[in-house]
Write an enzyme that holds these catalytic residues in place. Structure first.
Site, short mmCIF file in Angstrom:
data_model
loop_
_atom_site.label_atom_id
_atom_site.label_comp_id
_atom_site.label_asym_id
_atom_site.label_seq_id
_atom_site.Cartn_x
_atom_site.Cartn_y
_atom_site.Cartn_z
N HIS A 48 0.63 -1.08 0.01
CA HIS A 48 0.03 -0.09 0.00
C HIS A 48 0.87 1.21 -0.05
O HIS A 48 0.70 2.10 -0.86
CB HIS A 48 -1.02 -0.16 1.22
N HIS A 72 3.17 7.06 5.18
CA HIS A 72 2.09 7.71 5.49
C HIS A 72 1.40 7.05 6.63
O HIS A 72 0.59 7.70 7.39
CB HIS A 72 1.10 8.33 4.35
N GLU A 76 -0.02 6.31 12.36
CA GLU A 76 -1.06 5.57 12.66
C GLU A 76 -1.39 4.23 13.04
O GLU A 76 -2.03 3.80 14.01
CB GLU A 76 -2.28 5.96 11.72
N ASP A 77 -0.53 3.38 12.26
CA ASP A 77 -0.89 1.93 12.21
C ASP A 77 0.34 1.14 12.86
O ASP A 77 0.31 -0.08 12.92
CB ASP A 77 -1.13 1.57 10.77
N ASP A 139 -3.55 8.18 -1.50
CA ASP A 139 -3.91 7.04 -0.51
C ASP A 139 -5.27 6.54 -0.96
O ASP A 139 -5.60 5.50 -1.00
CB ASP A 139 -3.88 7.68 0.95
N ASP A 259 -20.85 13.38 -27.48
CA ASP A 259 -19.51 13.98 -27.12
C ASP A 259 -18.89 13.03 -26.10
O ASP A 259 -18.24 13.27 -25.28
CB ASP A 259 -19.56 15.14 -26.57
MN MN Z 1 -3.02 4.43 3.80
#
Ligand code: MN
Length: 716
Positions: A48, A72, A76-77, A139, A259
């Site tokens: 990821h 990123h 958090e994780d 993300d 179109d």
């Molecule tokens: Mn993420």
């Protein structure tokens, strides 16, 4: 599976020769932190961050952004702290990771759909560096691409959020491909049947469409080449969701969407763009109303192109977009093109560069007539004026920057505001004076017996709250004045054997009020209550003629009348010499000084009270009571002033300050000095000054003194 080398290759393609050592380190660190974790798909988690990093690299962003993308999810994780990221990768990367982490705390649930716009604003406001937003979008794109592994409820929620929040954000940032991808993925999950049906229709016509596109490209290219224009022509099917929307709004089948295919001519120069347009129009008939010049009038997101639709030889409509290579890059990459155009490398890519680009955008917007208000949504540097906070239920409220819990309470409901006794911000009880910050969750405590107080005007900043507080306070004063006026009239009339209620009922008061140019009897009674009307005169007018001759001894002129009489002859209202007039007082709340803009308020039995015009308490007073006042040319009095001087805590500090006073010919009446933590000294001085000018000079002198941190006027 994507590898770090793919990310670096992509990065170097956009930024040849750039340093990528930090990217490698970020990869190693992130892989170690995420070790053992799996995605819902069963793949190693590291897939990821790598995919997000590749998306960010494709956007052409800088090294810090790629590192941010790789890291990123670490805060958090995983067990990683922000300090660790700072220590290893520096402030810039840590701020990006931290920003993305904070954003993931913002959840958008179904019942709040109608607030999509507020949420978009919130998301933008919370990502103080635009790169945070771009990483967040990357993300989101990868999460949408792997959405099939989520449970159905989560799938729907995330897809909805993507459609309502993230795709419009990508659009506002001008990143066309990202908007199209997000929209199509959301479409696939939210309306699977419609999506599949469209897919079938498109598949069925693939062969003809490809042939048609190639034929048209060849023809355009050949024709323009014959006319000396060396251009690149491409043609492609528009994204599914935009075709679907067209089918739905026009209620037509896929076959009837004329179109659905956009042809694009990319030219070498702006001049070639208009030349191309001319030749195209000379060969095919343009469809009226379909010509749009976004070159002369760029869209708010800086999109530029010339659009036209012409009728082909078989009667089919051909939509053509004409642009230069640079316009094309901006149209595809939007705000990200900014980083692409800057030379690579260089770690000095501070956020301000991005903001400058945004400012251009905003300027373009102000000339544009497009109603899509870019400024509203992308207030990156520009969200100084708003703050976004939550109710306990998760509802978003947008308030003026600097707002307090009190402003929030009035934004929720007037009743909540009026009865507010306290607030909890993010679960912690705080003073009402606390300034709210983006993302705060606020709970208001109320009490039935609580009422708005004049102090509140010093706390509330939103006009809604201030108006409500003012209205309440003025109404209360008026009520009291009405009561007092009625009592006075009743007592005075009773002495003559007349009944005030009867007079009121018979309309005699109403008639007199009209003659005296009051709008009704109530206003007249209120004026009596405030002491603005001569009671003797009034009673005389009201009494039957036989009783009028004997003016009652007890009824003297009111204090305000005495003041007014004393200054008779001055059309400019009361002139303040500030000395002998006991009927004029200075309000203790704002303690006005000669030279300051002031306003007087009459009060029965207490003469005139002078406030500074800007005094919050004066704002709460009924304007009915206001009377004009001005300082006399030579103010003979001295007025007391209190100053709080905050200083560094050093030897000789007090002497230095005292010297400034002496230099300005001011003697200090009292001084309170105390040390306050962090080597600060706080000194409060009381002294007399002539006027505002003298005070201002003193304050300037104090501020210029070494180690003086702050000088502030204190009111009682
Ligand atoms: Mn993420």
């Amino acid at each position: 599976m994507v590898r770090i080398d793919d990310v670096i290759d992509t990065f170097l393609r956009r930024r040849p020769g750039a340093d990528f050592s930090a990217i490698q380190r970020a990869y190693v660190f992130s892989a170690k932190q995420h070790e053992g974790q799996l995605r819902k798909s069963g793949e190693p988690y590291m897939v990821h961050p790598l995919e997000v990093a590749r998306i960010i690299a494709e956007m052409g962003l800088d090294e810090a952004s790629i590192c941010g993308a790789l890291l990123h999810d670490t805060i958090e994780d995983t067990a990683t702290s922000k300090d660790e990221v700072t220590a290893m990768f520096g402030q810039e990367v840590a701020a990006l990771v931290d920003g993305v982490t904070k954003l993931s705390g913002v959840n958008f649930t179904h019942k709040e759909q109608r607030q999509a716009e507020s949420f978009r604003k919130l998301v933008v406001a919370m990502s103080e560096d635009i790169r945070v937003l771009l990483i967040k979008l990357g993300d989101r794109l990868h999460n949408m691409r792997t959405l099939e592994h989520m449970k159905p409820e989560a799938r729907e929620r995330i897809a909805q959020e993507t459609r309502e929040i993230y795709a419009p954000l990508a659009d506002r940032l001008g990143i066309a491909w990202l908007k199209a991808d997000l929209d199509d993925l959301a479409f696939m999950y939210l309306e699977p049947e419609a999506f599949e049906e469209l897919q079938r229709s498109v598949d069925k016509t693939t062969k003809e469409r490809k042939a048609y596109i190639q034929r048209t490209i060849d023809e355009l290219q050949r024709f323009l080449k014959e006319n000396g224009l060396d251009v690149k022509v491409t043609g492609r099917l528009k994204n599914f969701y935009s075709i679907h929307k067209k089918m739905r709004t026009k209620n037509i089948a896929y076959e009837d969407v004329h179109d659905a295919i956009a042809f694009r001519v990319v030219c070498d120069s702006l001049r070639d763009c208009y030349a191309t347009l001319g030749f195209v129009h000379s060969r095919w008939v343009p469809v009226p109303g379909r010509f749009k010049d976004y070159v002369a009038m760029p869209k708010p997101n800086r999109y530029q192109s010339v659009h036209t639709t012409v009728v082909g030889k078989d009667g089919e409509r051909i939509e053509i977009q004409i642009r230069t290579q640079e316009m094309h890059d901006v149209a595809e990459a939007g705000i990200a093109a900014h980083w692409g155009y800057k030379e690579g490398g260089g770690g000095n890519k501070n956020a301000a560069d991005g903001f400058a680009w945004l400012r251009d955008l905003v300027e373009a917007q102000s000339e544009s007539t497009d109603s899509q208000d870019f400024l509203e949504s992308v207030k990156v540097d520009l969200f100084r004026d708003e703050v976004f906070v939550f109710t306990p239920e998760g509802e978003v409220k947008a308030l003026r920057r600097g707002s307090s819990p009190l402003d929030f309470a009035f934004a929720v409901h007037t009743q909540v505001g009026s009865h507010c006794v306290g607030a909890r911000v993010n679960g912690v009880q705080v003073p009402l004076r606390t300034e709210l910050r983006n993302g705060d969750q606020i709970e208001i405590m109320t009490s039935k017996t609580q009422r708005p107080s004049p102090d509140w005007l010093e706390i509330a900043v939103t006009s809604r709250a201030r108006n409500k507080i003012r209205a309440y306070l003025r109404q209360e004063q008026r009520k009291q004045a009405r009561q007092a006026g009625g009592d006075l009239l009743e007592k005075a009339l009773r002495k003559f054997g007349c009944s005030f209620p009867k007079m009121l009922k018979r309309g005699e008061l109403e008639k007199l009020a009209g003659e005296m140019r009051f709008s009704n009897a109530d206003d007249l009674i209120v004026a009596v209550g405030y002491g603005k009307v001569d009671l003797t005169d009034l009673i005389n007018q009201l009494l039957p003629e036989d009783k009028r001759a004997r003016p009652p001894a007890e009824l003297k002129e009111t204090p305000i009348e005495r003041v007014m009489r004393k200054v008779k002859g001055s059309d400019d209202g009361i002139v303040l010499d500030g000395l002998d007039n006991l009927l004029v007082r200075f309000a203790r709340c704002c303690n006005p000084l000669p030279g300051e803009d002031v306003v007087g308020f009459v009060s029965r039995g207490r003469g005139v009270v002078i406030h500074r015009r800007s005094c919050a308490r004066a704002e709460a007073l009924d304007p009915e009571r206001r009377t004009k006042v001005q300082w006399s040319r030579q103010a003979v009095s001295q007025r007391p002033v209190k100053l709080r001087v905050t200083t560094g805590d050093r030897v000789g500090m007090l002497a230095a300050i005292t010297n400034v006073f002496i230099k300005h010919d001011i003697s200090i009446d009292s001084a309170h000095c105390q040390a306050e933590g962090h080597q600060r000294g706080v000194n409060v001085f009381t002294f007399m000054v002539r006027d505002l000018t003298q005070l201002n000079e003193l304050v300037r002198g104090l501020k210029n003194t070494k180690d003086v941190v702050d000088v502030e006027r204190v009111h009682y």
